[in-house]
Design an enzyme around this catalytic site. Structure first.
Site, PDB file in Angstrom:
ATOM      1  CG  ASP A   1      -2.049   1.194   1.425  1.00 46.48           C
ATOM      2  OD1 ASP A   1      -1.587   1.907   0.413  1.00 46.48           O
ATOM      3  OD2 ASP A   1      -2.624   1.347   2.291  1.00 46.48           O
TER       4      ASP A   1
ATOM      5  CB  THR B   1       0.696   2.878  -5.525  1.00 47.03           C
ATOM      6  OG1 THR B   1       0.431   2.045  -4.502  1.00 47.03           O
ATOM      7  CG2 THR B   1       2.024   2.342  -6.386  1.00 47.03           C
TER       8      THR B   1
END
Length: 551
Positions: free
Chosen positions: A61, A95
């Protein structure tokens, strides 16, 4: 006296200006993006992070990774900040936003080296951002029926396909959708879904992941205060309090000096009468369960046990708010203001269960709960932490779709479609602006390119084939299968992403690139470490990541 201001720089102040700073910022942003790059897509790698206390976190994550990384460079710090903003705003795409922002700056570097003024690059980026949002909304996004369960499951699956939890995908989708729809409230025609506050995740190590479930109600880590109190009540009448059931001390510092024994006896008597009085006010409403955020004295417990009332004390305020939403009660601040409508009767069952060494209180089978608890079971704490992070992302995706029911194709398809349509638009732009505008098209391709790289396929061949597909009319849904690296039609493949997440990603990435390009001076008053030029300096150089040497 009112002349030009004089800037005094002492020997510790380091100052860098102009191109050097802008290129330094680009390098810093690229370094942060490179750390995160391998965490995109279903074949994403995990990062193992160690915090200063010796604890470890294993995750892919983006936001969780960047929270743990220590950087010195100011531009790198603002890159980390955008991942946090993205997470708070839409809860997904952390991301992608870092990779895109890094690439937006990266493609600006050649222009800076050719002495193009940053304002020209910025105006081209701004124009590209406006066009991009318009194209995304009008030409690429499709509306979705949020009441169609199958469609919603597909959307959440596309989010979970890149996560650790994908092995238990069906269970996770079911949990995420159930939890999100439970906490949704319609108010004045607006739909409000507060996952953070009302969908609590409780992690209990032990058991199998398959045992995880959404409770129609609330679970808290508490036990009743007295061993004789009932530990199972069907259809309890719940009274929620925000006041302590013990003798009230003086508000300010109170000292009483007693000289006679009778006075002491009288004070004890007053104390007893006060506690008896507040208990009588509670017993009058005939509740079967009292939950308070403060303490409960032994004497109060004695009176309430006699009346057959179970008591749970020192419950967190956030938990109490959830219980109020689940059972329909009102939290009362004073016992003398209690009314019959304050009692919560919406709960079907109260019971206490022991997991390991701890007792947990369950208030479940609620008629119309607007709050819920997700009970997670799993092998170890680390696994549970990662599952929780994945579930939060899945719930955020479900929430975003419920709030703005539009979707865009996933797997890099939307980036390729935008890149193609913007490069067509760039042909009509006159002057120098055309080149930075085109650079945005190139930067957008970083998402499909990274997806192809992460699953080990041939990047150049696949990307060229994908470009060719998008050159045809109406082929906006073609993207990359993140598992194999093949080109697939996302319409058939079933990977869709929420429109609101994508828009936020592009806006944040381009805005950050614009912001960092506008910086032409970094002044720092920190002392440099002895022993040469360290990478964590005030201005130039890449940031130092806590993962070891520079990537």
């Amino acid at each position: 006296m009112h002349g030009a201001p004089v800037i005094v720089l002492n020997q510790n102040v380091k100052r860098e200006q102009g191109r050097k700073v802008q290129l330094g910022n680009v390098t810093a942003a690229k370094t942060i993006a490179d750390v995160i790059r391998t965490c995109l897509g279903p074949r994403a790698m995990l990062k193992m992070l160690m915090d200063p206390m010796g604890g470890i976190v294993m995750t892919n994550d983006g936001n969780a990774i960047l929270r743990e990384i220590m950087v010195e460079h100011p531009a790198a710090k603002s890159m980390i900040e955008i991942a946090r903003t993205q997470d708070e705003e839409v809860g997904d795409g952390t991301t992608s936003v870092i990779i895109l922002a890094g690439e937006m700056l990266s493609v600006a570097a050649p222009f800076l080296e050719q002495q193009v003024h940053p304002t020209i690059i910025i105006s081209a980026y701004r124009r590209a951002m406006d066009d991009l949002v318009t194209v995304l909304r009008d030409q690429i996004s499709v509306k979705v029926d949020i009441n169609n369960k199958e469609e919603m499951v597909k959307i959440v699956k596309s989010c979970l396909g890149t996560k650790f939890i994908k092995k238990w995908m069906d269970l996770a989708c079911q949990i995420a959708l159930e939890a999100t729809s439970t906490v949704a409230i319609e108010e004045n025609g607006r739909r409000e879904i507060d996952i953070k506050r009302y969908a609590k995740v409780e992690k209990i190590p032990g058991g199998a992941i398959e045992e995880s479930k959404v409770l129609r109600g609330v679970m808290i880590n508490k036990d009743v205060t007295h061993p004789k109190m009932k530990r199972r009540i069907e259809n309890p009448r719940i009274l929620l309090l925000d006041c302590s059931l013990e003798y009230k001390k003086g508000e300010s510092q109170t000292n009483i000096e007693l000289t006679r024994e009778e006075d002491f006896v009288r004070i004890l008597q007053l104390e007893e009468e006060y506690v008896q009085n507040i208990c009588a006010e509670i017993i009058r409403l005939k509740p079967t369960l009292v939950i308070t955020e403060k303490g409960v004295s032994d004497l109060a417990q004695h009176y309430l046990v006699k009346a057959g009332i179970s008591v749970i004390r020192r419950v967190r305020k956030s938990d109490n708010n959830r219980i109020a939403r689940a059972c329909g009660g009102t939290i009362v601040n004073r016992t003398d203001e209690l009314k019959d409508e304050d009692i919560g009767t919406g709960c079907g069952l109260f019971y206490i269960e022991k997991f390991g060494d701890e007792y947990f209180t369950f208030l479940v089978e609620c008629k119309d709960p607007k709050a819920c608890t997700i009970l997670l079971r799993g092998a170890s704490k680390d696994i549970l932490m990662e599952i929780e992070r994945n579930l939060q992302d899945a719930m955020n995706v479900a929430r975003n779709v419920m709030v703005d029911a539009r979707l865009v194709p996933g797997g890099g398809a939307v980036e390729m479609a935008l890149s193609h349509s913007l490069s067509e638009k760039a042909k009509s732009i006159k002057g120098v602006d055309q080149w930075p505008y085109k650079a945005v098209c190139t930067a957008l391709e970083v998402i499909p390119r990274t997806l192809i790289q992460n699953c080990g396929a041939n990047t150049i061949r696949t990307l060229t084939a994908l470009r060719a597909r998008h050159a045809g009319d109406g082929n906006v849904t073609w993207g990359v299968d993140g598992e194999t690296g093949n080109i697939v039609d996302m319409k058939d493949f079933g990977i869709w992403e929420p429109y609101s997440v994508k828009v936020q990603t592009y806006k944040t990435a381009i805005e950050t690139a614009i912001l960092l390009l506008r910086i032409d001076d970094i002044v720092s008053g920190t002392k440099r470490q002895q022993g040469g030029d360290d990478a964590g300096g005030a201005a130039g150089g890449a940031p130092m990541a806590s993962e070891g040497p520079e990537p």
